[in-house]
Design a protein around this motif. Structure first.
Motif, PDB file in Angstrom:
ATOM      1  N   CYS A 185      37.004  41.832  40.559  1.00  0.00           N
ATOM      2  CA  CYS A 185      37.104  42.559  41.827  1.00  0.00           C
ATOM      3  C   CYS A 185      36.042  42.043  42.813  1.00  0.00           C
ATOM      4  CB  CYS A 185      36.898  44.043  41.575  1.00  0.00           C
ATOM      5  SG  CYS A 185      35.327  44.448  40.821  1.00  0.00           S
ATOM      6  N   ARG A 186      36.228  42.440  44.084  1.00  0.00           N
ATOM      7  CA  ARG A 186      35.298  41.952  45.109  1.00  0.00           C
ATOM      8  C   ARG A 186      35.001  43.057  46.111  1.00  0.00           C
ATOM      9  NH1 ARG A 186      40.801  41.158  45.094  1.00  0.00           N
ATOM     10  NH2 ARG A 186      41.304  39.374  46.375  1.00  0.00           N
ATOM     11  N   ASN A 187      33.781  43.052  46.613  1.00  0.00           N
ATOM     12  CA  ASN A 187      33.423  44.062  47.619  1.00  0.00           C
ATOM     13  C   ASN A 187      33.232  43.450  49.013  1.00  0.00           C
ATOM     14  OD1 ASN A 187      30.829  42.903  47.585  1.00  0.00           O
ATOM     15  ND2 ASN A 187      30.115  44.311  46.005  1.00  0.00           N
ATOM     16  N   GLY A 188      33.630  42.196  49.176  1.00  0.00           N
ATOM     17  CA  GLY A 188      33.489  41.535  50.476  1.00  0.00           C
ATOM     18  C   GLY A 188      32.185  40.763  50.608  1.00  0.00           C
ATOM     19  N   THR A 189      31.267  41.016  49.680  1.00  0.00           N
ATOM     20  CA  THR A 189      29.998  40.297  49.639  1.00  0.00           C
ATOM     21  C   THR A 189      29.879  39.569  48.303  1.00  0.00           C
ATOM     22  OG1 THR A 189      28.999  42.011  51.020  1.00  0.00           O
ATOM     23  CG2 THR A 189      27.477  40.562  49.841  1.00  0.00           C
ATOM     24  N   GLU A 190      30.216  40.279  47.219  1.00  0.00           N
ATOM     25  CA  GLU A 190      30.147  39.693  45.878  1.00  0.00           C
ATOM     26  C   GLU A 190      31.453  39.850  45.121  1.00  0.00           C
ATOM     27  OE1 GLU A 190      26.622  41.698  44.210  1.00  0.00           O
ATOM     28  OE2 GLU A 190      25.825  39.680  43.908  1.00  0.00           O
ATOM     29  N   PHE A 191      31.683  38.920  44.233  1.00  0.00           N
ATOM     30  CA  PHE A 191      32.800  38.986  43.277  1.00  0.00           C
ATOM     31  C   PHE A 191      32.192  39.465  41.966  1.00  0.00           C
ATOM     32  CE2 PHE A 191      36.097  37.865  40.442  1.00  0.00           C
ATOM     33  CZ  PHE A 191      37.226  37.521  41.162  1.00  0.00           C
ATOM     34  N   GLY A 192      32.853  40.360  41.264  1.00  0.00           N
ATOM     35  CA  GLY A 192      32.310  40.847  39.993  1.00  0.00           C
ATOM     36  C   GLY A 192      33.351  40.838  38.888  1.00  0.00           C
ATOM     37  N   ILE A 193      32.891  40.544  37.666  1.00  0.00           N
ATOM     38  CA  ILE A 193      33.803  40.647  36.516  1.00  0.00           C
ATOM     39  C   ILE A 193      33.139  41.516  35.444  1.00  0.00           C
ATOM     40  CG2 ILE A 193      34.780  38.349  36.955  1.00  0.00           C
ATOM     41  CD1 ILE A 193      33.425  37.470  34.249  1.00  0.00           C
ATOM     42  N   ARG A 194      33.971  42.074  34.573  1.00  0.00           N
ATOM     43  CA  ARG A 194      33.483  42.747  33.370  1.00  0.00           C
ATOM     44  C   ARG A 194      34.304  42.234  32.193  1.00  0.00           C
ATOM     45  NH1 ARG A 194      33.053  49.093  34.491  1.00  0.00           N
ATOM     46  NH2 ARG A 194      35.306  48.841  34.808  1.00  0.00           N
ATOM     47  N   VAL A 195      33.689  42.261  31.019  1.00  0.00           N
ATOM     48  CA  VAL A 195      34.297  41.649  29.834  1.00  0.00           C
ATOM     49  C   VAL A 195      34.360  42.705  28.724  1.00  0.00           C
ATOM     50  CG1 VAL A 195      34.001  39.807  28.112  1.00  0.00           C
ATOM     51  CG2 VAL A 195      33.370  39.394  30.505  1.00  0.00           C
TER      52      VAL A 195
ATOM     53  N   LEU B 290      31.383  43.295  26.458  1.00  0.00           N
ATOM     54  CA  LEU B 290      30.080  43.453  27.113  1.00  0.00           C
ATOM     55  C   LEU B 290      30.105  44.726  27.954  1.00  0.00           C
ATOM     56  CD1 LEU B 290      29.634  39.718  28.131  1.00  0.00           C
ATOM     57  CD2 LEU B 290      28.327  40.913  26.373  1.00  0.00           C
ATOM     58  N   LYS B 291      30.112  45.842  27.262  1.00  0.00           N
ATOM     59  CA  LYS B 291      30.352  47.148  27.862  1.00  0.00           C
ATOM     60  C   LYS B 291      29.556  47.426  29.140  1.00  0.00           C
ATOM     61  CE  LYS B 291      30.534  52.012  26.772  1.00  0.00           C
ATOM     62  NZ  LYS B 291      30.314  53.071  25.837  1.00  0.00           N
ATOM     63  N   ASP B 292      30.305  47.840  30.170  1.00  0.00           N
ATOM     64  CA  ASP B 292      29.740  48.324  31.439  1.00  0.00           C
ATOM     65  C   ASP B 292      28.934  47.302  32.226  1.00  0.00           C
ATOM     66  OD1 ASP B 292      30.800  50.857  31.245  1.00  0.00           O
ATOM     67  OD2 ASP B 292      29.109  51.652  30.103  1.00  0.00           O
ATOM     68  N   ARG B 293      28.816  46.082  31.760  1.00  0.00           N
ATOM     69  CA  ARG B 293      27.966  45.125  32.491  1.00  0.00           C
ATOM     70  C   ARG B 293      28.762  44.378  33.555  1.00  0.00           C
ATOM     71  NH1 ARG B 293      23.869  41.697  28.925  1.00  0.00           N
ATOM     72  NH2 ARG B 293      23.412  41.021  31.065  1.00  0.00           N
ATOM     73  N   TRP B 294      28.156  44.231  34.716  1.00  0.00           N
ATOM     74  CA  TRP B 294      28.772  43.466  35.806  1.00  0.00           C
ATOM     75  C   TRP B 294      28.173  42.061  35.835  1.00  0.00           C
ATOM     76  CZ3 TRP B 294      32.878  44.997  38.530  1.00  0.00           C
ATOM     77  CH2 TRP B 294      33.168  46.367  38.619  1.00  0.00           C
ATOM     78  N   PHE B 295      29.005  41.074  36.064  1.00  0.00           N
ATOM     79  CA  PHE B 295      28.546  39.691  36.260  1.00  0.00           C
ATOM     80  C   PHE B 295      29.070  39.257  37.632  1.00  0.00           C
ATOM     81  CE2 PHE B 295      28.997  40.613  31.801  1.00  0.00           C
ATOM     82  CZ  PHE B 295      27.700  40.351  31.365  1.00  0.00           C
ATOM     83  N   THR B 296      28.151  38.960  38.512  1.00  0.00           N
ATOM     84  CA  THR B 296      28.558  38.768  39.906  1.00  0.00           C
ATOM     85  C   THR B 296      28.166  37.399  40.464  1.00  0.00           C
ATOM     86  OG1 THR B 296      26.490  39.731  40.686  1.00  0.00           O
ATOM     87  CG2 THR B 296      28.337  41.248  40.391  1.00  0.00           C
ATOM     88  N   GLY B 297      28.834  37.045  41.534  1.00  0.00           N
ATOM     89  CA  GLY B 297      28.515  35.827  42.287  1.00  0.00           C
ATOM     90  C   GLY B 297      29.013  36.036  43.704  1.00  0.00           C
ATOM     91  N   PRO B 298      28.697  35.141  44.618  1.00  0.00           N
ATOM     92  CA  PRO B 298      29.116  35.350  46.004  1.00  0.00           C
ATOM     93  C   PRO B 298      30.640  35.352  46.168  1.00  0.00           C
ATOM     94  CG  PRO B 298      28.066  33.197  45.697  1.00  0.00           C
ATOM     95  CD  PRO B 298      27.904  33.931  44.412  1.00  0.00           C
ATOM     96  N   ALA B 299      31.150  36.317  46.947  1.00  0.00           N
ATOM     97  CA  ALA B 299      32.590  36.344  47.257  1.00  0.00           C
ATOM     98  C   ALA B 299      32.921  35.085  48.061  1.00  0.00           C
ATOM     99  CB  ALA B 299      32.925  37.600  48.050  1.00  0.00           C
ATOM    100  N   GLN B 300      34.050  34.469  47.739  1.00  0.00           N
ATOM    101  CA  GLN B 300      34.401  33.181  48.336  1.00  0.00           C
ATOM    102  C   GLN B 300      35.256  33.351  49.606  1.00  0.00           C
ATOM    103  OE1 GLN B 300      33.320  30.120  46.319  1.00  0.00           O
ATOM    104  NE2 GLN B 300      32.085  31.922  45.877  1.00  0.00           N
ATOM    105  N   MET B 301      35.307  32.301  50.412  1.00  0.00           N
ATOM    106  CA  MET B 301      36.196  32.305  51.572  1.00  0.00           C
ATOM    107  C   MET B 301      37.604  31.951  51.084  1.00  0.00           C
ATOM    108  SD  MET B 301      34.154  33.277  53.848  1.00  0.00           S
ATOM    109  CE  MET B 301      35.280  33.294  55.254  1.00  0.00           C
ATOM    110  N   ILE B 302      38.597  32.495  51.741  1.00  0.00           N
ATOM    111  CA  ILE B 302      39.997  32.334  51.306  1.00  0.00           C
ATOM    112  C   ILE B 302      40.657  31.201  52.088  1.00  0.00           C
ATOM    113  CG2 ILE B 302      42.219  33.549  51.125  1.00  0.00           C
ATOM    114  CD1 ILE B 302      40.185  36.151  51.308  1.00  0.00           C
ATOM    115  N   ARG B 303      41.377  30.321  51.366  1.00  0.00           N
ATOM    116  CA  ARG B 303      42.135  29.262  52.030  1.00  0.00           C
ATOM    117  C   ARG B 303      43.564  29.779  52.219  1.00  0.00           C
ATOM    118  NH1 ARG B 303      40.150  28.099  47.333  1.00  0.00           N
ATOM    119  NH2 ARG B 303      42.205  27.996  46.400  1.00  0.00           N
TER     120      ARG B 303
END
Lengths: 416, 69
Positions: free
Chosen positions: A255-265, A268-281
């Protein structure tokens, strides 16, 4: 730890496959969403503070506060939003999902979707249509008036109609929509039509006025994306079944909040792994340029996480006219996603792939090893609050999310 | 040495791994080429390769442990 990853992932995949999401009903968020309260704003994507929110998310928060009666005007709302009186939390931490900005407040009506296999519920607001809408950060009077109509008329009529209609199994409906050219992320034309077909007779049987019932049917008919707010909680319900299976490397959230992209696995209970949200082509509507676009936003990538959307683009060749690319690109996206997934959906078959099941169960080990990122198709929001959608296109998550998740997985499981 | 001489005397058939343009160039020169898509694991990222190797080593132990039961 004696955990066989293959077995853990097979268990996760079996839980996803066994899920049977149905429409349970509609209620007000504060009555049904776990942890919902008057001063809480739910949003799309991983956790974020007011200061880091992008334009459309800030705009939707302003609109949400005005709608909720907590602020009288945008200036007052902005001040309140930045104060400690308002709390923010990702929809995903409350068993729900929200498209684009994904903002939901206590008084908003929500769909209740239930996974009949495990009894768990997921939630999502009702789709507002296109144009100036809250999910793209608009907060004008027109937007608030529509949200109030959704609360006072649309939701009560649908709530009354649901028990009068045959049980709507969303998994079956999505499976049929895939055979009819939808991928239920950016193309929901067939699924929306089927939903209307199921609900219309029941709507006519409710005791609301002819005018109200007609307006509800016209509203659903006018919005090809009306089903999106059901495909999303349905996908969430399926993936929720795989939370939190010890040792599994299957992705349960993107999922994305417009600033960061986040995943959960799953493992790996309840943990967020995030990176910068990308620009869309993608393809922009007339009058807009690349500089107008906000980075990737919304919980709708839950459809891709479940093997739909960009993963099932081969089922929806017509979508390339909306998101860009060619029909063979659409076919290739689906083919490529088999390389990073552990299974194929039993229910979701793609006619153009000889009825092969859609690629399901993103495995972080495969993403990292093959260096292939999940393929997402998505709407593009204007970077300024209130302008709305400016186009649609294709995007990938940042690899960092998967690499960080792998590192955390090794730290948790692979010591000694 | 004689094998090498024989090699040069024969028609060359090539299996190309990785970069498709190498195969394309040979094809243009009439060389029979079979192209195989290949990329280094983790796109060549050493840190990720090491993490994946740890997972693999752990899983080998798990599977060996299960076999011993």
């Amino acid at each position: 730890m004696l955990i066989d990853i293959q077995e853990a992932n097979a268990k996760a995949l079996a839980a996803i496959q066994a899920a049977q999401p149905i429409i349970k009903g509609i209620d007000t968020a504060i009555n049904v969403v776990p942890g919902m309260k008057k001063n809480l704003i739910l949003h799309a994507g991983p956790p974020i503070t007011w200061a880091k929110m992008s334009g459309p998310l800030k705009g939707a928060v302003i609109g949400g506060l005005i709608y909720e009666g907590l602020a009288a005007n945008p200036a007052e709302a902005e001040k309140l939003a930045a104060s400690s009186q308002i709390e923010y939390s990702p929809w995903h931490e409350h068993d729900g999902v929200g498209p684009m900005a994904g903002v939901a407040t206590a008084s908003m009506p929500v769909w209740i979707v239930e996974n009949k296999t495990n009894g768990r519920k997921t939630f999502c607001t009702l789709n507002e249509g296109l144009g100036k809408v809250l999910r793209y950060g608009a907060f004008s009077d027109e937007v608030i008036t529509r949200l109030k109509w959704i609360e006072k008329t649309l939701a009560p009529v649908l709530k009354a109609a649901i028990p009068l209609a045959p049980e709507i199994n969303l998994k079956n409906m999505i499976a049929q929509a895939l055979q009819m050219g939808d991928e239920v992320h950016n193309r929901n034309k067939a699924a929306t039509s089927m939903l209307i077909r199921e609900l219309a007779p029941a709507i006519t049987k409710t005791s609301f006025s002819q005018e109200e019932k007609a307006r509800v049917l016209e509203f659903m008919h006018s919005n090809d994306h009306f089903f999106l707010n059901l495909s999303m909680p349905a996908a969430k319900a399926m993936l929720q079944a795989a939370e939190w299976i010890e040792g599994s490397t299957i992705v349960t959230t993107m999922c994305r909040n417009g600033t960061e992209f986040g995943i959960r696995v799953a493992g790996l209970k309840d943990r967020w792994f995030t990176g910068p949200a990308q620009m869309i082509r993608g393809l922009l509507f007339p009058g807009f340029e690349e500089k107008d676009c906000n980075p990737d936003i919304g919980d709708s990538a839950i459809t891709e996480t479940c093997g739909l959307g960009g993963f099932s683009m081969a089922a929806a060749p017509a979508i390339v006219k909306f998101v860009g690319g060619t029909v063979s690109d659409a076919m290739n996206f689906t083919r490529k996603m088999y390389e990073i997934t552990d299974g194929e959906a039993q229910a979701f078959q793609i006619p153009a792939m000889d009825f092969r099941g859609s690629p399901t169960g993103i495995n972080i080990l495969k993403v990292c090893e093959k260096n292939i990122l999940p393929q997402i198709n998505t709407g593009i929001a204007h970077k300024d609050a209130g302008v709305g959608q400016v186009g649609a296109g294709l995007v990938n998550p940042p690899m960092k999310c998967f690499e960080d998740a792998l590192e955390a997985y090794v730290e948790k499981y692979c010591q000694n | 040495m004689s094998k090498l001489v024989n090699f040069f005397g024969q028609k060359v058939k090539v299996i190309n791994l990785g970069i498709p343009s190498f195969a394309e160039d040979l094809r243009k020169q009439g060389v029979e080429v079979m192209h195989t898509e290949w990329r280094p694991p983790a796109g060549g990222n050493k840190k990720i390769q090491a993490l994946l190797a740890k997972v693999e080593a752990w899983q080998s132990k798990v599977k060996a442990g299960k076999g011993a039961r």
